[in-house]
Design a protein around this motif. Structure first.
Motif, PDB file in Angstrom:
ATOM      1  N   SER A 106       3.877  14.915 -24.288  1.00 14.45           N
ATOM      2  CA  SER A 106       4.717  14.448 -25.383  1.00 14.45           C
ATOM      3  C   SER A 106       5.152  13.007 -25.195  1.00 14.45           C
ATOM      4  N   GLY A 107       5.184  12.568 -23.944  1.00 18.98           N
ATOM      5  CA  GLY A 107       5.640  11.215 -23.691  1.00 18.98           C
ATOM      6  C   GLY A 107       7.117  11.136 -23.364  1.00 18.98           C
ATOM      7  N   ALA A 108       7.863  12.274 -23.445  1.00 16.26           N
ATOM      8  CA  ALA A 108       9.310  12.215 -23.181  1.00 16.26           C
ATOM      9  C   ALA A 108       9.595  11.793 -21.745  1.00 16.26           C
ATOM     10  N   THR A 109       8.867  12.374 -20.802  1.00 16.03           N
ATOM     11  CA  THR A 109       9.075  12.023 -19.400  1.00 16.03           C
ATOM     12  C   THR A 109       8.665  10.577 -19.135  1.00 16.03           C
ATOM     13  N   SER A 110       7.496  10.204 -19.658  1.00 16.53           N
ATOM     14  CA  SER A 110       7.026   8.836 -19.394  1.00 16.53           C
ATOM     15  C   SER A 110       7.952   7.828 -20.070  1.00 16.53           C
ATOM     16  N   THR A 111       8.468   8.160 -21.252  1.00 19.71           N
ATOM     17  CA  THR A 111       9.399   7.243 -21.925  1.00 19.71           C
ATOM     18  C   THR A 111      10.658   7.048 -21.091  1.00 19.71           C
ATOM     19  N   ALA A 112      11.179   8.139 -20.518  1.00 18.19           N
ATOM     20  CA  ALA A 112      12.368   8.023 -19.663  1.00 18.19           C
ATOM     21  C   ALA A 112      12.063   7.134 -18.457  1.00 18.19           C
ATOM     22  N   CYS A 113      10.862   7.271 -17.891  1.00 19.39           N
ATOM     23  CA  CYS A 113      10.470   6.445 -16.732  1.00 19.39           C
ATOM     24  C   CYS A 113      10.340   4.978 -17.134  1.00 19.39           C
ATOM     25  N   VAL A 114       9.673   4.730 -18.273  1.00 20.79           N
ATOM     26  CA  VAL A 114       9.468   3.348 -18.722  1.00 20.79           C
ATOM     27  C   VAL A 114      10.812   2.677 -18.994  1.00 20.79           C
ATOM     28  N   LYS A 115      11.711   3.410 -19.655  1.00 21.95           N
ATOM     29  CA  LYS A 115      13.037   2.846 -19.957  1.00 21.95           C
ATOM     30  C   LYS A 115      13.782   2.514 -18.674  1.00 21.95           C
ATOM     31  N   ALA A 116      13.729   3.406 -17.693  1.00 20.59           N
ATOM     32  CA  ALA A 116      14.416   3.171 -16.419  1.00 20.59           C
ATOM     33  C   ALA A 116      13.841   1.919 -15.741  1.00 20.59           C
ATOM     34  N   LEU A 117      12.513   1.786 -15.748  1.00 19.09           N
ATOM     35  CA  LEU A 117      11.879   0.624 -15.104  1.00 19.09           C
ATOM     36  C   LEU A 117      12.269  -0.669 -15.823  1.00 19.09           C
ATOM     37  N   LYS A 118      12.272  -0.608 -17.151  1.00 21.79           N
ATOM     38  CA  LYS A 118      12.604  -1.830 -17.909  1.00 21.79           C
ATOM     39  C   LYS A 118      14.078  -2.188 -17.748  1.00 21.79           C
ATOM     40  N   ASN A 119      14.942  -1.170 -17.695  1.00 23.45           N
ATOM     41  CA  ASN A 119      16.362  -1.452 -17.459  1.00 23.45           C
ATOM     42  C   ASN A 119      16.579  -2.100 -16.094  1.00 23.45           C
ATOM     43  N   ALA A 120      15.658  -1.797 -15.161  1.00 23.75           N
ATOM     44  CA  ALA A 120      15.766  -2.386 -13.820  1.00 23.75           C
ATOM     45  C   ALA A 120      15.088  -3.752 -13.761  1.00 23.75           C
ATOM     46  N   GLY A 121      14.561  -4.214 -14.895  1.00 20.73           N
ATOM     47  CA  GLY A 121      14.026  -5.569 -14.949  1.00 20.73           C
ATOM     48  C   GLY A 121      12.514  -5.689 -14.887  1.00 20.73           C
ATOM     49  N   ALA A 122      11.798  -4.555 -14.987  1.00 21.40           N
ATOM     50  CA  ALA A 122      10.328  -4.644 -14.992  1.00 21.40           C
ATOM     51  C   ALA A 122       9.886  -5.480 -16.190  1.00 21.40           C
ATOM     52  N   ARG A 123       8.895  -6.373 -15.970  1.00 21.73           N
ATOM     53  CA  ARG A 123       8.440  -7.260 -17.040  1.00 21.73           C
ATOM     54  C   ARG A 123       7.612  -6.489 -18.057  1.00 21.73           C
ATOM     55  N   SER A 124       6.738  -5.626 -17.568  1.00 23.26           N
ATOM     56  CA  SER A 124       5.932  -4.796 -18.459  1.00 23.26           C
ATOM     57  C   SER A 124       5.623  -3.488 -17.744  1.00 23.26           C
ATOM     58  N   VAL A 125       5.378  -2.447 -18.546  1.00 25.71           N
ATOM     59  CA  VAL A 125       5.010  -1.146 -17.973  1.00 25.71           C
ATOM     60  C   VAL A 125       3.868  -0.550 -18.798  1.00 25.71           C
ATOM     61  N   VAL A 126       2.705  -0.460 -18.171  1.00 23.02           N
ATOM     62  CA  VAL A 126       1.565   0.225 -18.784  1.00 23.02           C
ATOM     63  C   VAL A 126       1.534   1.635 -18.199  1.00 23.02           C
ATOM     64  N   ILE A 127       1.248   2.622 -19.029  1.00 22.11           N
ATOM     65  CA  ILE A 127       1.146   4.000 -18.540  1.00 22.11           C
ATOM     66  C   ILE A 127      -0.315   4.313 -18.251  1.00 22.11           C
ATOM     67  N   ALA A 128      -0.593   4.806 -17.053  1.00 19.53           N
ATOM     68  CA  ALA A 128      -1.961   5.199 -16.702  1.00 19.53           C
ATOM     69  C   ALA A 128      -1.971   6.688 -16.398  1.00 19.53           C
ATOM     70  N   CYS A 129      -2.905   7.418 -17.015  1.00 24.02           N
ATOM     71  CA  CYS A 129      -2.972   8.865 -16.783  1.00 24.02           C
ATOM     72  C   CYS A 129      -4.432   9.295 -16.756  1.00 24.02           C
ATOM     73  N   PHE A 130      -4.683  10.467 -16.154  1.00 18.38           N
ATOM     74  CA  PHE A 130      -6.057  10.975 -16.165  1.00 18.38           C
ATOM     75  C   PHE A 130      -6.381  11.613 -17.515  1.00 18.38           C
TER      76      PHE A 130
END
Ligand SMILES: [Zn+2]
Ligand SMILES: [Zn+2]
Length: 256
Positions: free
Chosen positions: A216-240
């Motif tokens: 669904s992307g709910a977990t990955s969205t929570a992870c991406v938001k956390a990373l960006k809030n911590a100052g990550a410049r960009s976040v690409v999601i990679a999955c099998f």
């Protein structure tokens, strides 16, 4: 050698031999002889996402869809927080069996094969990125013995996609299964569950968030938001394997 001794020996050696030389196709059980990996039939059954695809999330449009350079309807309606999705395959019966064997069947020797599929889909590879696996709660980690996402991230690091930050994200509390929940309930269930434990590793860095399956992307969205809030410049999601309803062949849907 008496039969019972032989069987005992085979059973005690089984898991070890399995890890080093998988003798059977992990998707269908077909004998593989000398070669490792997948049987030819299962290789050809994997669906690799193709172009044209959504500019924002790389969802394949198919032949009748829009041309390259457009965004899909869901990205237009709700622009994603991530900076792209690199999916090795689309979720089909075959990729599902591979993920189950990898995650629950302890077939950790599959990590390089699965990671190669992901690697091939990562645009503009760079060793400067930071590879962050989607975290498991420590209780589940203890039960399973390994985090399958971390194994994939480790392989991607070996393949030159960046440095591994295995504990950059943590799951602070156990979250219920998201299976039966709607979109809003999923977000609520995950609120505050995922935190950045090592902000220094991700601040001002281009990150790749790694998971085995993207649903669904709910977990990955929570992870991406956390990373960006911590100052990550960009976040690409990679999955099998990326779950897309339209990627599932209706003829096979009953088997899923
Ligand atoms: Zn097979
Ligand atoms: Zn899209």
């Amino acid at each position: 050698m008496p039969m019972s001794t032989k069987r005992l020996l085979a059973e005690s050696l089984g898991p070890i031999v399995d890890l080093i030389y998988p003798p059977r196709c992990p998707a269908c059980g077909e004998g593989l002889g000398e070669q490792s990996g997948l049987c030819v039939a299962c290789w050809s059954d994997l669906v690799i996402p193709s172009d044209p695809a959504c500019l924002s999330c790389q969802r394949p449009f198919g032949e009748s869809g829009p041309r390259a350079g457009a965004s899909c309807a869901s990205c237009l309606a709700d622009p994603p927080v991530h900076d792209g999705i690199a999916a090795g395959t689309l979720y089909t019966e075959t990729s599902r069996k591979l993920v189950l064997a990898f995650k629950h069947g302890r077939r950790i020797a599959m990590a390089p094969m699965l990671a190669r599929q992901i690697s091939a889909r990562i645009a503009n590879p760079s060793p400067e990125r930071v590879l962050v696996p989607v975290p498991l709660h420590r209780w589940r980690l203890w039960q399973r013995g390994y985090n399958q996402a971390a194994l994939l991230a480790q392989e991607l690091a070996r393949m030159g996609h960046g440095s591994l930050a295995v504990d950059a994200l943590v799951r602070k509390r156990r979250t219920p299964s998201l299976g039966g929940l709607g979109a809003k309930a999923r977000v609520r269930a995950l609120a505050g569950a995922i935190e950045v434990a090592q902000p220094d590793r991700v601040k001002n860095r281009d990150c790749i968030l790694v998971d085995d399956v993207l649903t669904s992307g709910a977990t990955s969205t929570a992870c991406v938001k956390a990373l960006k809030n911590a100052g990550a410049r960009s976040v690409v999601i990679a999955c099998f394997a990326r779950v897309l309803d339209e990627a599932i062949d209706p003829a096979r849907q009953s088997a899923l």
